[in-house]
Enzyme design. Structure first.
Site, PDB file in Angstrom:
ATOM      1  N   GLU A 279       0.823  -1.205   0.000  1.00 25.70           N
ATOM      2  CA  GLU A 279       0.000   0.000   0.000  1.00 25.70           C
ATOM      3  C   GLU A 279       0.861   1.260   0.000  1.00 25.70           C
ATOM      4  OE1 GLU A 279      -4.352  -0.294   1.752  1.00 25.70           O
ATOM      5  OE2 GLU A 279      -3.018   0.554   3.251  1.00 25.70           O
ATOM      6  N   HIS A 308       7.541 -27.215  -0.508  1.00 26.72           N
ATOM      7  CA  HIS A 308       6.828 -28.261  -1.233  1.00 26.72           C
ATOM      8  C   HIS A 308       5.681 -27.673  -2.035  1.00 26.72           C
ATOM      9  CE1 HIS A 308       9.028 -31.384   1.036  1.00 26.72           C
ATOM     10  NE2 HIS A 308       9.110 -30.407   1.923  1.00 26.72           N
ATOM     11  N   LYS A 422     -13.676   1.914  -2.707  1.00 26.69           N
ATOM     12  CA  LYS A 422     -14.401   2.315  -1.491  1.00 26.69           C
ATOM     13  C   LYS A 422     -15.664   3.107  -1.851  1.00 26.69           C
ATOM     14  CE  LYS A 422     -11.685   3.557   2.356  1.00 26.69           C
ATOM     15  NZ  LYS A 422     -10.894   4.585   3.040  1.00 26.69           N
TER      16      LYS A 422
HETATM   17  O1  PA5 Z   1      -2.934   2.061   5.949  1.00 27.07           O
HETATM   18  C1  PA5 Z   1      -4.073   2.484   5.925  1.00 27.07           C
HETATM   19  O2  PA5 Z   1      -4.351   3.678   6.129  1.00 27.07           O
HETATM   20  C2  PA5 Z   1      -5.256   1.573   5.647  1.00 27.07           C
HETATM   21  O3  PA5 Z   1      -4.885   0.321   5.216  1.00 27.07           O
HETATM   22  C3  PA5 Z   1      -6.124   1.452   6.895  1.00 27.07           C
HETATM   23  O4  PA5 Z   1      -5.394   0.862   7.934  1.00 27.07           O
HETATM   24  C4  PA5 Z   1      -7.395   0.640   6.635  1.00 27.07           C
HETATM   25  O5  PA5 Z   1      -8.053   1.117   5.495  1.00 27.07           O
HETATM   26  C5  PA5 Z   1      -8.342   0.742   7.830  1.00 27.07           C
HETATM   27  O6  PA5 Z   1      -8.667   2.069   8.069  1.00 27.07           O
HETATM   28  P1  PA5 Z   1      -9.374   2.531   9.406  1.00 27.07           P
HETATM   29  O7  PA5 Z   1      -8.466   2.294  10.527  1.00 27.07           O
HETATM   30  O8  PA5 Z   1      -9.655   3.978   9.197  1.00 27.07           O
HETATM   31  O9  PA5 Z   1     -10.627   1.734   9.530  1.00 27.07           O
END
Ligand code: PA5
Length: 455
Positions: A279, A308, A422
């Site tokens: 990410e 394996h 989203k």
């Molecule tokens: O790194 C990030 O910002 C995202 O992966 C969030 O951790 C994830 O979308 C969850 O978000 P939130 O904590 O707002 O629910």
């Protein structure tokens, strides 16, 4: 003893001719210094809050938990991404080694059968629910939370709010409003720490402390690694060195990063790493707007199990990967393989050997096989499996990720590519203000149906 980083097989040798030489790294000195200064300036501007986390006072967490411990022996974490992966990784890393007593359940999906399995397994009378979301609005977390809250409300009408704790932003988001109007114990996700960098905030510390982990040792490990990673000399800074080497391999077309722990306990740490690396670095644009489509696809594998399953591909398939082994020197527990058939050469060589020795020999054997096949690889060595070394690993990879982001010229802290899916979900689920997305989704579904290619 500290975590050790063996990068021998990421550098050029007869076996791995495609790997960068030391002089190639030297050529990037200016870029590395610039990345280092950019990190310093981000820290000064309070953008990289994770750097300060090792210094926090944990009594703020331990005191309220001490009260709750009398009433609860299980915790149900509701979260997703950075609000769940670190929780699970820390718990599973030490659950068996430390014989952790309070059970931790982590629900990080909206799969009804997953939630059912967790709720069937949990003793709700003694379960503390911990809903974690930095934004306070994430659809997956909120939907599961609403289901669980409803169940708790029906089952414990008098005190259900005291059975739920909330970890969210101090000001923003729907969940903060819920906290203000209710009687919930709450914890904070600092504004200056991004979701996937938040495992050492209340996000990961509360569930870890509840489960019986020594969170001070975790932070001490992170602090020790911070000291090692503050140095601008890449040859003495493991995060910068591993970041630069991965960057240089990426430029050679090594677009996949395989993390392969030789310890089941560390498998979920590889999952935590997958999110962090994917990410943060998988980006279409640089910070100055150039289209680059960069990133390295993180993959997790498990030694010896995946020898394996995957290692055939890793050794003889496309040479497009950088491999990272995680090995543990001392598991703190072992079996000795009994010599039950001393006359049989098929198995008598195993007799009398510790099981962990076989595991670590196999890690070395795989490393050797990959190296001989010209596949770049490195190893992170855990002297023991404990909170301190996990804290070191977490901090190492957080710094490495930000540093590599700087080398790539991308913003490692954002995730614009997640937004489209989203908002489309919001549209299709009928969220107010997302009518346009709903229309777009309807038209997509219609067009797709008109092409009709389903068997
Ligand atoms: O790194 C990030 O910002 C995202 O992966 C969030 O951790 C994830 O979308 C969850 O978000 P939130 O904590 O707002 O629910």
């Amino acid at each position: 003893m500290s975590l050790r980083y063996d990068y021998t097989n990421l550098l050029h040798s007869n076996a791995i001719p495609c790997a960068p030489r030391e002089e190639d790294l030297a050529q990037h000195e200016t870029a590395c210094k610039a990345a280092h200064h950019a990190i310093l300036s981000d820290r000064k501007n309070d953008v990289l809050g994770f750097y300060d986390l090792p210094d926090q006072d944990t009594s703020r967490i331990k005191q309220p938990l001490a009260r709750l411990h009398d009433r609860f022996d299980e915790m149900l974490v509701l979260g997703i991404g950075g609000s769940a992966l670190g929780n699970r990784a820390l718990y599973t890393a030490l659950r068996t080694a430390k014989g952790l007593e309070p059970k931790l359940h982590v629900c990080d999906n909206v799969d009804p059968l997953m939630l059912k399995a967790i709720l069937d397994d949990a003793n709700l009378d003694r379960t503390l629910v911990n809903v974690i979301t930095k934004s306070g609005t994430t659809a997956e977390t909120m939907s599961v939370f609403l289901i669980v809250l409803d169940i708790m409300q029906q089952r414990f009408p008098a005190d259900y709010q005291q059975r739920v704790i909330v970890t969210t932003d101090a000001e923003k988001g729907f969940l903060r409003q819920v906290v203000r109007q209710g009687d919930y114990t709450d914890f904070l996700v600092p504004d200056n720490v991004g979701g996937r960098f938040s495992v050492l905030t209340d996000v990961g510390l509360v569930s870890s402390a509840f489960a019986g982990l020594d969170i001070d040792a975790l932070l001490a490990g992170a602090a020790a690694m911070r000291t090692r990673c503050e140095c601008d000399d890449i040859w003495r800074n493991p995060a910068y060195l591993n970041g630069l080497l991965h960057y240089l391999h990426m430029r050679q077309g090594k677009n996949i990063s395989v993390m392969m722990p030789y310890a089941n306990a560390l498998y979920d740490m590889a999952d935590w790493y997958r999110q962090l690396w994917a990410e943060s670095l998988g980006k279409r644009h640089t910070v100055d707007g150039r289209e680059v489509f960069v990133g390295q696809t993180p993959v997790k594998a498990l030694g010896t199990t995946d020898q394996h399953s995957q290692v055939q591909l890793y050794t003889e398939g496309p040479n497009d990967k950088v491999h990272t082994f995680l090995v543990v020197e001392d598991f703190g527990f072992d079996y000795t393989i009994p010599n039950l058939f001393p006359e049989r050469d098929e198995v008598n060589y195993l007799g009398g050997q510790p099981l962990s020795h076989l595991l670590n020999i196999e890690a070395l054997a795989t490393e050797m096989a990959l190296t001989r096949a010209g596949r770049p690889n490195c190893t992170i060595i855990f002297p023991t499996l404990d909170e301190y070394h996990l804290g070191e690993m977490i901090f190492l990879y957080e710094v490495q990720t930000v540093f590599t982001g700087k080398l790539l010229g991308v913003n490692p802290l954002d995730q614009p590519g997640v937004e489209a899916g989203k908002v489309a979900t919001y549209g299709m689920m009928g969220k107010q203000g997302f009518d346009e997305q709903r229309r777009e989704a309807d038209s997509y579904i219609e067009q797709k149906a008109s092409r009709g290619k389903v068997l």
